[in-house]
Design an enzyme around this catalytic site. Structure first.
Site, PDB file in Angstrom:
ATOM      1  N   ASP A  35     -16.156  52.004   8.721  1.00 34.84           N
ATOM      2  CA  ASP A  35     -17.309  51.926   9.630  1.00 34.84           C
ATOM      3  C   ASP A  35     -18.281  53.072   9.374  1.00 34.84           C
ATOM      4  O   ASP A  35     -17.873  54.236   9.398  1.00 34.84           O
ATOM      5  CB  ASP A  35     -16.831  52.003  11.091  1.00 34.84           C
ATOM      6  CG  ASP A  35     -16.094  50.746  11.517  1.00 34.84           C
ATOM      7  OD1 ASP A  35     -14.926  50.847  11.909  1.00 34.84           O
ATOM      8  OD2 ASP A  35     -16.700  49.665  11.426  1.00 34.84           O
ATOM      9  N   ASP A 176     -14.001  41.573  14.228  1.00 39.66           N
ATOM     10  CA  ASP A 176     -13.962  43.024  14.364  1.00 39.66           C
ATOM     11  C   ASP A 176     -14.119  43.428  15.826  1.00 39.66           C
ATOM     12  O   ASP A 176     -15.147  43.200  16.441  1.00 39.66           O
ATOM     13  CB  ASP A 176     -15.117  43.640  13.539  1.00 39.66           C
ATOM     14  CG  ASP A 176     -15.073  45.150  13.506  1.00 39.66           C
ATOM     15  OD1 ASP A 176     -15.937  45.755  12.846  1.00 39.66           O
ATOM     16  OD2 ASP A 176     -14.168  45.737  14.148  1.00 39.66           O
TER      17      ASP A 176
END
Ligand code: DX5
Ligand code: ZN
Length: 221
Positions: A35, A176
């Site tokens: 991320d 996600d």
């Protein structure tokens, strides 16, 4: 196709990242979820572009699954050394020139994915089906680990699955956010192919990562 696991590195022990990555690589995990956040598109900063580049050097089998939560994501591609075998997800909500950004990812030999925040409708994908290899469906509001699943997420996964199947294209559907022990099988049943496992599953206190990976892999298979 078997469900694929993509452990979220931002949820691992950030003081021991090299060993955290190596153990996943040795376990044969498919992807490592990386991320990146710019503190503007989302109010947080996590893994930096140089780290995201450097992890390539210590992974033997695992591939990078890079999730860029940032405006003008193309500005980071060079520093991240985006290339072959990478998945790169950029947010529909963050790009004014999305066709160009997706084309730039593909020109580097990587797989372009569009990430959809919870409030964005699946129909926006219809203009980009030829530009992408997959869709990242956010089931939490992006920016932080440990957030609760957003109401309607299962229906969202089903709607994106239906849109992909109707398109006749072989696109991957990645999920996600809050992929937890008790919800992951339902996410799979709704049409997910790939699952980002973070603080809601693999990286809970006291869990042995080897057992956790085996358990999650069985649940999403
Ligand atoms: C959140 C990130 C996710 C997050 C998932 O914006 O995209 O990768 O780390 O972890 P949990 O399981 O905590 O939602
Ligand atoms: Zn993510």
């Amino acid at each position: 196709m078997k469900g694929m696991l993509s452990p979220s590195l931002m949820c691992a022990d950030v003081l021991n990242l090299q060993s955290e990555i190596t153990v996943l690589d040795e376990l044969g995990v498919d992807y490592l979820h990386l991320d990146f956040m710019d503190n503007q598109f989302v109010p947080n900063i996590t893994l930096d572009p140089d780290l995201i580049r450097k992890v390539k050097g210590i992974m033997k089998h695992m591939k990078r699954d890079i999730h860029i939560m940032a405006f003008e994501p193309e500005q980071y591609f060079e520093r991240m050394e985006i290339g072959e075998n990478d998945i790169v997800s950029v947010h529909y909500e963050a790009c004014d020139n999305l066709h160009e950004v997706l084309a730039e990812i593909r020109s580097r030999g990587a797989s372009p994915f569009i990430a959809l925040s919870p409030d964005t409708k699946p129909e926006v994908l219809l203009d980009y089906l030829d530009d992408i290899d997959g869709v990242l469906v956010m089931t939490v509001y992006p920016g932080f680990a440990g957030r609760p699943i957003v109401e309607g997420s299962f229906e969202k996964i089903q709607a994106v699955r239906k849109l992909i199947d109707n398109s006749g294209k072989q696109l991957l559907l990645e999920v996600d956010g809050h992929v937890s022990w008790d919800l992951c099988a339902k996410m799979r049943a709704c049409g997910g192919d790939m699952f980002v496992a973070g603080s809601s599953s693999l990286y809970q206190k006291g869990l042995d990562i080897r057992e956790a990976v085996a358990r999650m892999s069985a649940l999403i298979s």
